[in-house]
Design an enzyme around this catalytic site. Structure first.
Site, PDB file in Angstrom:
ATOM      1  CE  LYS A  10      -1.957   1.543   3.637  1.00  0.00           C
ATOM      2  NZ  LYS A  10      -2.776   1.859   4.807  1.00  0.00           N
ATOM      3  CG  ASN A 194       7.743   7.759  -3.488  1.00  0.00           C
ATOM      4  OD1 ASN A 194       6.945   7.323  -4.135  1.00  0.00           O
ATOM      5  ND2 ASN A 194       7.725   9.403  -3.301  1.00  0.00           N
ATOM      6  NE  ARG A 195       6.827   0.102   1.560  1.00  0.00           N
ATOM      7  CZ  ARG A 195       5.683   0.258   0.564  1.00  0.00           C
ATOM      8  NH1 ARG A 195       4.943   1.508   0.601  1.00  0.00           N
ATOM      9  NH2 ARG A 195       4.849  -0.631   0.631  1.00  0.00           N
ATOM     10  CG  LEU A 196      11.300   8.095   0.530  1.00  0.00           C
ATOM     11  CD1 LEU A 196      11.523   9.448  -0.260  1.00  0.00           C
ATOM     12  CD2 LEU A 196      12.746   7.658   0.713  1.00  0.00           C
TER      13      LEU A 196
END
Length: 217
Positions: A10, A194-196
Site C-alpha cells: 500500500k 515511496n517508502r521514505l
C-alpha cells in the site's frame, strides 16, 4: 508450495512526523497518537490497545505474542498475565522486553524497549475485581502455558471453578497479576510515500534525559 505476495503493498500518505512538531516527552507523543487512533473506533470495538510483546525464552530465542495494554503513564506501560506463563517466566529470567503497536488507520507503528517488573499486589487485586466474572474464573481454570490433554479438559476445569465460586467473591490467584514496562527506548514510525518513512527515536540517557534522533527508513 510457494505463494507470491510481492503485490501486497500500500502507499502511505496520511501523516508526517517532524522533529519541530512533536513534544519533547515521548509519553506525550504516545498519548497524542493513541487518542488520535481512538477517533477511528468510536462505533466499533477494535482493540487499539493490543500490542505485541517480545521476550527471550528459555531456549534463548525470541518469543512474541499479543497482549492488551491496560494502563499507561509517564511511569510506564501496564499489562496483566499469568506469572507462570512463558512470558512470565521469561521476564523473571530476563526482564528486558520489546512491545509494539501497529495502527493501520493512522499508518503508524510504535516500538518500545523497556525493563519489566511486577506492579504492587494491591493494584493487581483492584484490576482483577474489575474483570468480568467469567474472565476471573478463566484465570483459575487455565494454568497458562502448561500442556493439557484436550480442550474438553480445559472446559471441565472451567466448570469446576465456576461451581466452586458460585455466589462467592473471586479472589485474584497469587500467580496472576500485572507488570509495568519502564521504557528506555521508544521509536515512532510514520508511513510515508515511496517508502521514505519517518522514524524518530527517543532514547533515555544516563542523565535520565530523553535524546531524540532520526533513523533512515
Amino acid at each position: 508450495m510457494t505463494f507470491d505476495l510481492s503485490n501486497y503493498r500500500k502507499n502511505y500518505h496520511k501523516n508526517s512526523l517532524l522533529e519541530s512538531e512533536i513534544p519533547k516527552d515521548p509519553f506525550q507523543l504516545f498519548h497524542n497518537w493513541f487518542q488520535q487512533e481512538k477517533l477511528f473506533h468510536k462505533k466499533n470495538n477494535e482493540e487499539i490497545n493490543a500490542m505485541s510483546i517480545s521476550t527471550i525464552g528459555k531456549d534463548g530465542g525470541p518469543e512474541t505474542r499479543i497482549v492488551l495494554l491496560k494502563e499507561y503513564s509517564e511511569k510506564g506501560f501496564v499489562f496483566y498475565t499469568n506469572y507462570y506463563s512463558f512470558k512470565g517466566r521469561s521476564i523473571q529470567n530476563i526482564p528486558k522486553v520489546c512491545i509494539s503497536f501497529y495502527w493501520k488507520n493512522t499508518e503508524r507503528q510504535i516500538l518500545i524497549k523497556g525493563i519489566t517488573s511486577k506492579i504492587k499486589k494491591e493494584k493487581s487485586d483492584e484490576y482483577f475485581q474489575k474483570r468480568p466474572k467469567k474472565n476471573q474464573i478463566g484465570c483459575w481454570a487455565s494454568k497458562q502455558s502448561t500442556t493439557i490433554s484436550s480442550k474438553e479438559y480445559l472446559l471441565k476445569q472451567y466448570n469446576k471453578w465456576n461451581n466452586f465460586f458460585d455466589k462467592k467473591i473471586i479472589k485474584r490467584p497469587f500467580y496472576w497479576g500485572g507488570y509495568i514496562i519502564k521504557p528506555y527506548n521508544m521509536e515512532f514510525w510514520q508511513g510515508q510515500p515511496n517508502r521514505l518513512h519517518d522514524r524518530l527515536v527517543y532514547s533515555l540517557e544516563k542523565e535520565k534525559k530523553w535524546i531524540l534522533y532520526r533513523l533512515s527508513p
